[in-house]
Every structure is written in structure tokens, then in C-alpha cells.
Design a protein around this motif. Sequence first.
Motif, PDB file in Angstrom:
ATOM      1  N   ALA A 513      15.201  53.299 -52.747  1.00  0.00           N
ATOM      2  CA  ALA A 513      14.187  52.263 -52.946  1.00  0.00           C
ATOM      3  C   ALA A 513      14.351  50.812 -51.838  1.00  0.00           C
ATOM      4  O   ALA A 513      13.797  49.780 -52.062  1.00  0.00           O
ATOM      5  CB  ALA A 513      14.157  51.898 -54.479  1.00  0.00           C
ATOM      6  N   GLY A 514      15.560  51.025 -51.065  1.00  0.00           N
ATOM      7  CA  GLY A 514      15.821  49.934 -50.392  1.00  0.00           C
ATOM      8  C   GLY A 514      16.512  48.452 -50.869  1.00  0.00           C
ATOM      9  O   GLY A 514      17.049  48.826 -52.139  1.00  0.00           O
ATOM     10  N   CYS A 668      17.296  33.583 -44.190  1.00  0.00           N
ATOM     11  CA  CYS A 668      17.717  34.518 -43.781  1.00  0.00           C
ATOM     12  C   CYS A 668      19.302  34.853 -44.279  1.00  0.00           C
ATOM     13  O   CYS A 668      20.444  34.618 -43.523  1.00  0.00           O
ATOM     14  CB  CYS A 668      17.893  34.694 -42.124  1.00  0.00           C
ATOM     15  SG  CYS A 668      16.377  34.379 -41.356  1.00  0.00           S
ATOM     16  N   VAL A 669      19.508  35.005 -45.668  1.00  0.00           N
ATOM     17  CA  VAL A 669      20.672  35.088 -46.110  1.00  0.00           C
ATOM     18  C   VAL A 669      20.848  36.339 -46.893  1.00  0.00           C
ATOM     19  O   VAL A 669      21.806  36.332 -47.913  1.00  0.00           O
ATOM     20  CB  VAL A 669      20.807  33.875 -47.256  1.00  0.00           C
ATOM     21  CG1 VAL A 669      20.775  32.409 -46.609  1.00  0.00           C
ATOM     22  CG2 VAL A 669      19.777  33.863 -48.207  1.00  0.00           C
ATOM     23  N   GLY A 670      20.510  37.461 -46.425  1.00  0.00           N
ATOM     24  CA  GLY A 670      20.912  38.782 -47.055  1.00  0.00           C
ATOM     25  C   GLY A 670      19.846  39.241 -47.986  1.00  0.00           C
ATOM     26  O   GLY A 670      18.749  38.720 -48.077  1.00  0.00           O
ATOM     27  N   SER A 671      20.352  40.369 -48.484  1.00  0.00           N
ATOM     28  CA  SER A 671      19.361  40.946 -49.326  1.00  0.00           C
ATOM     29  C   SER A 671      20.243  41.558 -50.788  1.00  0.00           C
ATOM     30  O   SER A 671      21.351  41.336 -50.821  1.00  0.00           O
ATOM     31  CB  SER A 671      18.872  42.464 -48.715  1.00  0.00           C
ATOM     32  OG  SER A 671      18.082  41.926 -47.508  1.00  0.00           O
ATOM     33  N   ILE A 672      19.526  42.316 -51.726  1.00  0.00           N
ATOM     34  CA  ILE A 672      20.145  42.421 -52.996  1.00  0.00           C
ATOM     35  C   ILE A 672      19.632  44.016 -52.963  1.00  0.00           C
ATOM     36  O   ILE A 672      18.442  44.446 -52.897  1.00  0.00           O
ATOM     37  CB  ILE A 672      19.566  41.682 -54.307  1.00  0.00           C
ATOM     38  CG1 ILE A 672      19.880  40.156 -53.694  1.00  0.00           C
ATOM     39  CG2 ILE A 672      20.093  42.003 -55.626  1.00  0.00           C
ATOM     40  CD1 ILE A 672      19.230  39.070 -54.784  1.00  0.00           C
ATOM     41  N   CYS A 673      20.323  44.676 -53.572  1.00  0.00           N
ATOM     42  CA  CYS A 673      20.133  46.158 -53.827  1.00  0.00           C
ATOM     43  C   CYS A 673      18.917  46.282 -54.873  1.00  0.00           C
ATOM     44  O   CYS A 673      19.337  45.694 -55.674  1.00  0.00           O
ATOM     45  CB  CYS A 673      21.366  47.079 -54.114  1.00  0.00           C
ATOM     46  SG  CYS A 673      22.631  46.869 -52.806  1.00  0.00           S
ATOM     47  N   ASN A 674      18.320  47.167 -54.546  1.00  0.00           N
ATOM     48  CA  ASN A 674      17.099  47.426 -55.511  1.00  0.00           C
ATOM     49  C   ASN A 674      17.438  48.629 -56.550  1.00  0.00           C
ATOM     50  O   ASN A 674      17.182  49.832 -56.267  1.00  0.00           O
ATOM     51  CB  ASN A 674      15.962  47.869 -54.683  1.00  0.00           C
ATOM     52  CG  ASN A 674      14.637  47.775 -55.517  1.00  0.00           C
ATOM     53  OD1 ASN A 674      14.717  47.683 -56.657  1.00  0.00           O
ATOM     54  ND2 ASN A 674      13.544  47.983 -54.964  1.00  0.00           N
ATOM     55  N   ARG A 675      18.430  48.359 -57.373  1.00  0.00           N
ATOM     56  CA  ARG A 675      18.885  49.466 -58.199  1.00  0.00           C
ATOM     57  C   ARG A 675      18.286  49.582 -59.513  1.00  0.00           C
ATOM     58  O   ARG A 675      18.823  50.403 -60.244  1.00  0.00           O
ATOM     59  CB  ARG A 675      20.633  48.902 -58.542  1.00  0.00           C
ATOM     60  CG  ARG A 675      21.389  49.044 -57.067  1.00  0.00           C
ATOM     61  CD  ARG A 675      22.646  48.428 -57.394  1.00  0.00           C
ATOM     62  NE  ARG A 675      23.344  49.567 -58.420  1.00  0.00           N
ATOM     63  CZ  ARG A 675      24.011  50.557 -57.956  1.00  0.00           C
ATOM     64  NH1 ARG A 675      24.060  50.869 -56.817  1.00  0.00           N
ATOM     65  NH2 ARG A 675      24.523  51.421 -59.106  1.00  0.00           N
ATOM     66  N   ASP A 693      20.212  51.374 -48.682  1.00  0.00           N
ATOM     67  CA  ASP A 693      20.231  49.878 -49.289  1.00  0.00           C
ATOM     68  C   ASP A 693      20.244  49.943 -50.919  1.00  0.00           C
ATOM     69  O   ASP A 693      20.675  48.870 -51.454  1.00  0.00           O
ATOM     70  CB  ASP A 693      19.440  48.836 -48.669  1.00  0.00           C
ATOM     71  CG  ASP A 693      19.750  48.543 -47.072  1.00  0.00           C
ATOM     72  OD1 ASP A 693      20.840  49.119 -46.909  1.00  0.00           O
ATOM     73  OD2 ASP A 693      19.043  48.071 -46.377  1.00  0.00           O
ATOM     74  N   ALA A 694      19.506  50.602 -51.274  1.00  0.00           N
ATOM     75  CA  ALA A 694      19.507  50.670 -52.656  1.00  0.00           C
ATOM     76  C   ALA A 694      20.769  50.837 -53.606  1.00  0.00           C
ATOM     77  O   ALA A 694      21.119  50.212 -54.476  1.00  0.00           O
ATOM     78  CB  ALA A 694      18.659  51.853 -53.458  1.00  0.00           C
ATOM     79  N   GLU A 695      21.592  51.621 -52.798  1.00  0.00           N
ATOM     80  CA  GLU A 695      22.997  51.594 -53.368  1.00  0.00           C
ATOM     81  C   GLU A 695      24.146  50.717 -52.650  1.00  0.00           C
ATOM     82  O   GLU A 695      24.870  49.940 -53.792  1.00  0.00           O
ATOM     83  CB  GLU A 695      23.699  52.938 -52.859  1.00  0.00           C
ATOM     84  CG  GLU A 695      25.023  53.144 -53.485  1.00  0.00           C
ATOM     85  CD  GLU A 695      25.727  54.314 -52.920  1.00  0.00           C
ATOM     86  OE1 GLU A 695      26.907  54.973 -53.476  1.00  0.00           O
ATOM     87  OE2 GLU A 695      25.257  54.661 -51.643  1.00  0.00           O
ATOM     88  N   LYS A 696      24.025  50.203 -51.485  1.00  0.00           N
ATOM     89  CA  LYS A 696      24.821  49.277 -50.894  1.00  0.00           C
ATOM     90  C   LYS A 696      24.085  48.721 -49.639  1.00  0.00           C
ATOM     91  O   LYS A 696      23.721  49.494 -48.772  1.00  0.00           O
ATOM     92  CB  LYS A 696      26.047  50.006 -50.584  1.00  0.00           C
ATOM     93  CG  LYS A 696      26.822  48.869 -49.833  1.00  0.00           C
ATOM     94  CD  LYS A 696      28.450  49.523 -49.616  1.00  0.00           C
ATOM     95  CE  LYS A 696      29.394  48.769 -48.778  1.00  0.00           C
ATOM     96  NZ  LYS A 696      30.689  49.200 -48.523  1.00  0.00           N
ATOM     97  N   ILE A 697      24.090  47.501 -49.529  1.00  0.00           N
ATOM     98  CA  ILE A 697      23.377  46.877 -48.406  1.00  0.00           C
ATOM     99  C   ILE A 697      24.448  47.367 -46.924  1.00  0.00           C
ATOM    100  O   ILE A 697      25.438  47.066 -46.889  1.00  0.00           O
ATOM    101  CB  ILE A 697      23.305  45.377 -48.547  1.00  0.00           C
ATOM    102  CG1 ILE A 697      22.675  44.847 -49.692  1.00  0.00           C
ATOM    103  CG2 ILE A 697      22.955  44.687 -47.001  1.00  0.00           C
ATOM    104  CD1 ILE A 697      21.165  45.548 -49.605  1.00  0.00           C
TER     105      ILE A 697
END
Length: 714
Positions: A513-514, A668-675, A693-697
Motif C-alpha cells: 500500500a505504499g 518535502c520531509v519524508g513519508s510514513i509507512c502505510n501499515r 514502502d508499506a513496510e519500510k520507506i
Amino acid sequence: MKESGQRALFYLASLEGLLYIDYNYPFFYVGIDEMGREKEQVEYKRLFSPIEINGMAVKNRIVEAPIQLAYCKDGHVNERIKQFYIERAKGGVGLIIAGGCRIDDYGYSLDMMSLRADDDIPGWRAFTDAVHGAAPDVKLAVQLYHAGRYAKQKNTGKEAWAPSAVFSNYTRETPRAMTVAEIHEVEEKWAEAAVRAKKAGFDAVEILGSAGYLICQFLSPTTNLREDEYGGSWENRCRFPLAVIRRVREAVGPDFPVTIRITGNAFIPGATDCSDAVRFAKAAEEAGVDAINVTGGWHESIVPQITGDLPRSGFSYLAAAVKAAVHIPVMASNRNNDPDVCEEVLALGRADMICLGRPLLADPEWPSKAAEGRQDEIRRCLGCNQGCLARSFFGRPVECLINARAGREYLYQTPKAPGTRKKILVVGAGPAGCEFALEADKRGHEVTIWEQSGRIGGQLHLACAPISKGEFRTLIDYYEAMLKKRAIRVELSHTAVAEEIRSGGFDEVVIAAGAVPRALPIKSTGKIPVVLSGQVLSREVMPGKNVVVIGGGAVGCEVAQYLADRGSLSAELLKFLMKERAESIETITALLNTSSRSVSIVEMAQKIGNGFDPGCAGPVLRDLKRLGVKKYTSSKVRELTDTEAVLETEGESGPAELRIPCDTVVVCVGSICNRGLYEALAGSMEHVHIIGDAEKIGKVMDAIRQAVDLAEAM
């Protein structure tokens, strides 16, 4: 999901026009070019016509260019390099040039091929027998390599040899100037290695005279400061390179093909240019070479050579200049990833053969797919350099972002037998989800993809927006074509919920799921919009004239570059102004190197540019400087007024306040895993997996590798 027989239509907007999908299991995809016309399948008559090089019959015009793979421990053959080249031979290439291959103890890198001694011959004879056995109609050459001042002492344990003791910006070392006796020694080493190559069953040899290596160093007045017969005049600087050619020709005999790879333009001030390349090519032909392979610049050139900054086949004009001056076949190199463009290079007479290096790393079957009219199934090299060039900086084996099997072919020679056919659900149609679906389908499983949005590709749609990243769009095209071919069920606009998944009767569930972008709370009057990088790159939001980008990592730098470039002279307008001579060169240059948009990067760290792969940051950072992008390091945005961004920055005497004009802030400060979905299912279902990215960026390369490995395990 639509009922069987019911039609759902989706139109996807992109920089390349409209993509039309008729989704009625399986969906149907029609390729559209940049003007909205349906693409026709091109017949590549020139690309797949035969050619001869000194009696060596090559079945087509496609040449696999040498890449330093770092697969060979101590220069010896192993299964890794053997299976790598077998896969490319089976993929339909006409001529493979393996290498580079060391010839002595001074001019080499770690883990490269070696023909420095007679005891190397049996291993490489087994290698050539294996490659010829797998594809008898493919010719196999080897590139004989001497790095000169580009050899690193930590690798060889010896001072590098060079024409003169000129510091190398590539190795950060200063080599030792060669004596005349050592020059003659290297000439002999080259000839001896060529004889060993012939005995080992190679069909031809290539002399490395490009990329800033030893032969280039003798030719260039910037690195050859000698005052003897090997320096000074052009004739003297050519003396050693031509002696190498003559000795190799004498050693292997008149009927064994000898080619040379040369630099078409060093792209270094004061070094050799295209006119020098033409002069040297004519002399090399006279000295005995049978074909000439023309590349771009040196490793020290700041002009991009193999990244996406360079247009497809961008240096074919250098090959054209050489071809006009010689009577032997000429090969064009650099960024030849598209068969249409390659065919046109041949049609225009710019070259006789086309070199593919990284494109065959990305897809070994590139030639056979093009020959069979399956262009849409080609995994086109993205020019990202993340799995190849970036790894080579650390002496690590070459891999590929979009081909998880590259360099690991030997691990898949005995494929795990698929077990019971499983019903698998994949949640998310980004690169991880699409890659897993294709691999799992290949293993015989029944795969369904649920994608929340109305299109596949996930973050790839944003990845292809920045300058030099346009090729990422082709990976989406590839997935669309392959999902159609495999008849994999893709349900767009389908939001997955845990209860529906539990009741779906799936044997395995893969969450791909990114990630979601990280927001940043900022004290503000609300007059200045605060948006995310994805909203800008997707053109959902049109930033104004004064933009503040928060975050100076790779994404922030690329967004700033993209925004500043949008305020500069476009490629189309540049061509128009030049063609019509509508403005002076000075005016055009000024327009090209300025932006009507003021962009500022605000970064809390002490420098910007963290997060780029080695070798990939340079073009972006140079563009930021060229276009006047301001950089505020050790700083943060404290608040926004109606018209300004208020920065808190570290000055020489401590914290200070700085106010800059601002009408748009891009975070533009990164993303959070969609877990979330995975965590909802993991405790109540067996066989739930999470990838990408759902697990780890991470990077696209990580996601694709995970997807392939997981599918192989099922």
C-alpha cells in the motif's frame, strides 16, 4: 468491481499524452504517443540486419557494451558472471563485449575479469564455451582494460601508472609518471592479453580507449605533460595509443577482429574534443582496428554521460562525426534504451551498430522483444544509475533497479517448483505490487490486485516528473503492458478494507500500500498555502513566484530544481529561438540560466543533498546553482505571515531571524509507512505479507527486490 461484461473506462493524464484503458477483465491498453495518436509497431529492418567486422558475421546491429560488473573474485570466472552473460546472449544480442578485463597488475579495479596470465585462459575458455553453447549465433568479444591514473592504489596495492603525475579528481590520488620502458611494457601486456583472449575462445577483442582511462590520458594535453617523444605534439600524444593497436594487431594476426572504444568528446576544458576523436579514429583505422565504438566523456566530466539527464542516444552525433571520417563500422554508445530511437540512428547513418550497456542490464530480452514486435514489453533502462553506477563507486557488484534478477541470474538456475496454485490478493498497484503480481502469476498463482486510485503505478507517477526522471514513466507502461498480457485482474478505485479481505477466500495477502507523505505543522496566518511535494509534481497545485521548499534531501532538491526549471527557458522555446536566430546567444544563455520563479530550500541539517545515490546528485545541485535557487541550511521555518516565511537560522553569533518573500510552501520531509491494513489483518489472518514502502520507506529498487523474492518463495 464491475460485473462481468460491464465496461469501465479510465483515462490517465500524463506528460506523454492520454493513456486509454478499457477495463473489462482483462483490461485492454492502447499505447498513445505524445501527440495523442495511437502508436504503430515499428519494424526494425536496420537494427536486425547482419553486419561483418573483419570477417566476423554479426547477426544484428545490437552490441552489448562492457560494464564493470565487479562479479569476478581475483579475476576468475564464476557462475555469477557466466550466467549473467548467458542470459544476455539468449536474449538476442548480436555481439557481446564482456569486460573490462585487466591486462596487468597496475591498471585494474577490484573484482574485474583478468587475462593477465596464461593460467587465466582455461577458466575463460570454459566461459566462452558456455556462452557460445547457450547462443551459438552470438559473437563474444572482451574489452582489454587499463585504467592508468583511474586505478586506485587501495585496489592494486601499487601506485597508479599514467603519462604524467597529474592528480585525479576521480580517485583523489596522484599517479606516477611512466618510464619509457614501462610504456613499452604496457604495450606488450595489451598484446599478450589479446592473444590469451583469442586462445580463450573470444571472437574479438576491444581496446579500451575511452572514459578517461590510460589511452585517453596519453591523448589529452591536460593529463599528458610529457616532454619526450610521448608528449607535446598531437603526433607524440598518439604514439602510445597507436603502438598498442599495432602490437595487438600484430599479436592476433590480420584476420582476428580488433575494435577500439574511444571518447567522442572528453567534455573537459582543454582536453580532447570531437575533432580530436575524428583525427584519432582515422589514425586508429590505419593502425589496424576493424571497428570503432564511440562514447561520451570521461569519469571526471561534469556533463552527464549515462543518467536520465542525457536524452536518448544523445551522443550519437559524436559517432556520426567519426563515421563520416572512416571506412570501418562505427558503434554509437550512451543511453540507447529505445528501439525506435536506435533504428532512427541507423536510418540517419549516424552509426552502423548500437551499443546497449545498462539497457541489457535492465532487460536481457530487449533485442528479442524488439525483433518480435513486443516493444511494450521491454523494461527500458531508466537512466537512474542507482543499482549500477552508484554501487560501483563502492566496488559493489552491479545490480539494477528494475530487474531484481540482474547479477543474480545464477541464483535462479534451479527454480523452486511452484506448489499448490494459490489465490493471492495484492493491495496496491505501485512498483512493489505490480512486480509481485507478475512474478507470482509467472509461478502459476491466481493473482488479483486492488488499487485504491484510478490508475496503476503509485509513486512512479510522481517520480517521473523531476528533470532526468522522465524514463520512470516507461516502467508504468511496462507494468500496464505486462498485466494485460498476463490477464491479471486489476480492480482500480477499489479501497481495501480488512473485513472484505478476510471474507475473500484468499490463500495469501500481500500489502503493498505504499506510504503517505509526512505533513509538517507550521504556525501560519493561512494566507500562504502549504502543500506537499506530490501535489506539485502531479500539477495538482500551481505554486507562485516565490516558493519555499522545506527539506533539502533528494526529494526537496529535485522539487526545487523542477520548480525553478519551470520558470526558465523550455527546450522547445530554446530550439525555436536558436533556429530562428530570434535572439542573441547572450540573451538566450541568460534566459536559459535564470528562472522567473524564486525558489528557496530550507534545511535543518548543515548541508543539502543528503539521500542521493552516489554519482546522481551532481546534475541536480548544479542546476540549483545555475537557476539561482537559494539554500538555507541549519534553518527551519518558524512561521508564515501573509507574504513571508519567517526562518530561524544559525548565524555566526547564534540563532537569528530571517524573513523571505513567499507565496507557496512545499513540504518535502519524508513519508510514513502505510501499515494500517497490514496491522489490522496480521493478528487475524495467516499468510499476510507486507512489502515496499508499506513496510519500510526505501527506494523503488528495494521494493522490486522484495517483491521478486517474496514471489519466488511462494
